[in-house]
Every structure is written in C-alpha cells, then in structure tokens.
Scaffold this active site. Structure first.
Site, PDB file in Angstrom:
ATOM      1  N   ASP A   8     -12.828 -60.214   7.518  1.00 58.73           N
ATOM      2  CA  ASP A   8     -14.226 -59.813   7.415  1.00 58.73           C
ATOM      3  C   ASP A   8     -14.559 -58.912   8.602  1.00 58.73           C
ATOM      4  OD1 ASP A   8     -14.592 -61.492   9.642  1.00 58.73           O
ATOM      5  OD2 ASP A   8     -15.974 -62.853   8.620  1.00 58.73           O
ATOM      6  N   CYS A  65     -11.257 -64.384   9.937  1.00 60.37           N
ATOM      7  CA  CYS A  65     -12.710 -64.251  10.012  1.00 60.37           C
ATOM      8  C   CYS A  65     -13.128 -64.704  11.412  1.00 60.37           C
ATOM      9  CB  CYS A  65     -13.410 -65.055   8.909  1.00 60.37           C
ATOM     10  SG  CYS A  65     -13.285 -66.851   9.017  1.00 60.37           S
ATOM     11  N   THR A  67     -14.102 -67.679  12.584  1.00 57.35           N
ATOM     12  CA  THR A  67     -13.516 -68.960  12.984  1.00 57.35           C
ATOM     13  C   THR A  67     -12.188 -69.267  12.306  1.00 57.35           C
ATOM     14  OG1 THR A  67     -14.632 -70.176  11.222  1.00 57.35           O
ATOM     15  CG2 THR A  67     -15.811 -69.967  13.350  1.00 57.35           C
ATOM     16  N   HIS A  98       6.120 -78.480   7.267  1.00 53.42           N
ATOM     17  CA  HIS A  98       5.784 -79.705   6.547  1.00 53.42           C
ATOM     18  C   HIS A  98       4.882 -79.499   5.344  1.00 53.42           C
ATOM     19  CE1 HIS A  98       6.770 -82.670  10.051  1.00 53.42           C
ATOM     20  NE2 HIS A  98       7.763 -81.841   9.768  1.00 53.42           N
ATOM     21  N   HIS A 133       8.737 -83.827   2.584  1.00 46.43           N
ATOM     22  CA  HIS A 133       7.595 -82.910   2.654  1.00 46.43           C
ATOM     23  C   HIS A 133       7.374 -82.230   1.315  1.00 46.43           C
ATOM     24  CE1 HIS A 133       7.673 -83.820   6.844  1.00 46.43           C
ATOM     25  NE2 HIS A 133       8.895 -83.327   6.966  1.00 46.43           N
TER      26      HIS A 133
END
Length: 154
Positions: A8, A65, A67, A98, A133
């Site tokens: 963004d 972005c 965060t 994992h 996994h």
C-alpha cells in the site's frame, strides 16, 4: 525464483528497496500494489500478491503495509494462502519450515529496511520440513475448505 511483491502507500519505499535487493540476487519480482505515495488500500495489494501465488505465477509473495497485519488478513482470504506478518528473522524461517507459509507480510512502520532484508532472506532460504508439520498444514487446509465439517472433528 519468482516473487510477487505488493504494497500500500505506506510501504512504497520499503518495497522499492527490497525489490532492488532481491533483483540483485537474480530473483524475478512481479510488482503489484502501488509505486506512489497516494492512497492505495492494502486489501487490494494483499489480494494481488496472494492471487499470483495461488495461481502459481509466483513461487512466494511478499506483501507490505504499515504494520503487515491488515495486508496479511486480506491475503489469507485467498484459498491456499498461508500469509503471516513478521518482524524478525527467526519467525520468518519457522513460518516456512513449520507452516509452509507462502506469503510473508512486513510492516514498513514496524521494521527498518535492513531488518526487512534479513527477514526476507530467512523466509526465502528456509524450506518446509514436512512430516508432522505437513499433517498440521493439511488440517489448516481442511478448515479452509469446510469449517463446519471440521468443527465436527473437534
């Protein structure tokens, strides 16, 4: 290797620096999102990156972005995508090893570009370990395909 990279408006500078860094290593980048500081909504970029990975047009995605959280939420709405926000190298590697994560999400307002490079390197160099996994990733896929049916197992 081919990486879908999108962002963004908060992450233009970081994307450009990471793009150049990866291209110097011979990695092909599919550039989506925005290259300008004008408003660009992170769900659009998250979707674009995720869709390219889902369709096999990119091996992995990097979505950025402010965060890393919002863009990961958007990317995870695309079936088959396992996106996660990350702010340090250890979790980046473990997300691949994992969880077989296929989209790394970064916060341009959370980590600096040099740390972001280390996170990206850890993510791209790690390999999925499979085994127990793989069984857990298969359970995640089951939830994605039929959450109500999965609920009956619990």
């Amino acid at each position: 290797m081919k990486i879908a990279m999108g962002n963004d408006h908060a992450a233009v500078e970081m994307k450009m620096e990471l793009k150049a860094y990866l291209e110097e290593q011979g990695i092909e980048i599919i550039n989506v999102g925005t290259d300008t500081p004008e408003r660009y909504d992170y769900p659009l970029a998250g979707y674009q990156v995720a869709k390219l990975v889902q369709e096999g047009k990119a091996d992995f995605g990097i979505a950025i972005c402010g965060t890393g959280v919002g863009i990961s939420l958007a990317a995870n709405k695309v079936p088959g995508i396992r996106a996660f926000p990350c702010s340090e190298p250890y979790s980046a590697a473990m997300g691949r090893r994992h969880n077989n994560a296929n989209v790394l999400c970064l916060g341009a307002r959370v980590v600096g570009v040099e740390l972001a490079k280390m996170i990206v390197d850890s993510f791209l160099l790690a390999e999925f370990e499979g085994g127990r996994h793989a069984e857990r990733v298969a359970l995640i896929s089951e939830i994605e395909e039929d959450a109500e049916g999965f609920k009956k197992k619990v």
